[in-house]
Design an enzyme around this catalytic site. Structure first.
Site, PDB file in Angstrom:
ATOM      1  N   TYR A   1     -24.610  -6.949 -52.098  1.00 31.74           N
ATOM      2  CA  TYR A   1     -24.974  -5.543 -52.274  1.00 31.74           C
ATOM      3  C   TYR A   1     -24.387  -4.683 -51.158  1.00 31.74           C
ATOM      4  CZ  TYR A   1     -28.171  -7.182 -55.862  1.00 31.74           C
ATOM      5  OH  TYR A   1     -28.699  -7.752 -56.981  1.00 31.74           O
TER       6      TYR A   1
ATOM      7  N   ASN B   1     -32.820 -13.230 -49.973  1.00 25.99           N
ATOM      8  CA  ASN B   1     -31.816 -13.431 -51.022  1.00 25.99           C
ATOM      9  C   ASN B   1     -30.400 -13.263 -50.455  1.00 25.99           C
ATOM     10  OD1 ASN B   1     -30.145 -13.283 -53.300  1.00 25.99           O
ATOM     11  ND2 ASN B   1     -31.740 -12.324 -54.528  1.00 25.99           N
TER      12      ASN B   1
ATOM     13  N   GLY C   1     -16.454 -12.316 -60.185  1.00 27.35           N
ATOM     14  CA  GLY C   1     -16.653 -10.868 -60.055  1.00 27.35           C
ATOM     15  C   GLY C   1     -17.571 -10.279 -61.111  1.00 27.35           C
TER      16      GLY C   1
ATOM     17  N   TYR D   1     -28.666 -10.378 -62.817  1.00 26.65           N
ATOM     18  CA  TYR D   1     -28.578 -11.826 -62.738  1.00 26.65           C
ATOM     19  C   TYR D   1     -27.235 -12.282 -63.285  1.00 26.65           C
ATOM     20  CZ  TYR D   1     -29.308 -16.775 -63.530  1.00 26.65           C
ATOM     21  OH  TYR D   1     -29.166 -18.139 -63.517  1.00 26.65           O
TER      22      TYR D   1
END
Length: 164
Positions: free
Chosen positions: A132, A126, A97, A88
């Protein structure tokens, strides 16, 4: 540009970790789902038998995010791995970043410990899925997550051999 620092969480961070978990649950539309307490984190992160570890991300010295991991094991690889339970970053810190630095720190820990992989799960809606993908994670379409909880967990446990 603000300075991003990643450091191991310490026991005094339990309240911060709980706050971030609650913010993550709010983001995931499950604001009432968090049952964890500071004491739970204290017991299971810094107690006699720690089962997780966490890293805290700071922006100019203020906590803005965290990642919580635990070890798993691959029978096929014959090596341990790390599972990212939660990652999170506060919304106002996402452009610096921070998430990438948190995951880079997890990857570094994994490599240093001889782990062959880092796993995580993400909700299908999400927008972090694109992040990712950019970092290098790949969705495993052929593996489907299953979970046993609540009454079903209790019922199956009752079938177990209690004499063992």
């Amino acid at each position: 540009m603000p300075t991003v620092t990643i450091r191991p969480a310490v026991e005094a961070d339990c309240a911060t970790i709980l706050r971030f978990v609650r913010e993550l649950a709010e983001f995931e539309n499950e604001p009432d789902a968090v049952k964890a307490t500071e004491e739970d984190f204290r017991r299971d992160g810094w107690g006699e038998h720690p089962v997780f570890e966490a890293l805290i991300a700071e922006l100019d010295g203020s906590p803005v995010g965290f990642v919580l991991t635990f070890r798993n094991f691959s029978t096929w690889e014959g090596r341990p791995g790390l599972y990212v339970e939660d990652l999170y970053v506060a919304p106002d810190a996402r452009r610096y970043g921070v998430g990438r630095k948190l995951l880079a720190a997890v990857a570094q820990l994994a490599v240093e410990r001889g782990c062959r992989r880092v796993d995580l799960s993400v909700l299908d809606w999400n927008p972090a899925r694109a992040f990712y993908d950019r970092v290098g994670f790949r969705q495993m379409e052929e593996w489907l997550p299953y979970r046993l909880t609540g009454d079903a967990l209790s019922a199956l446990a009752a079938e177990g051999n209690t004499g063992a």
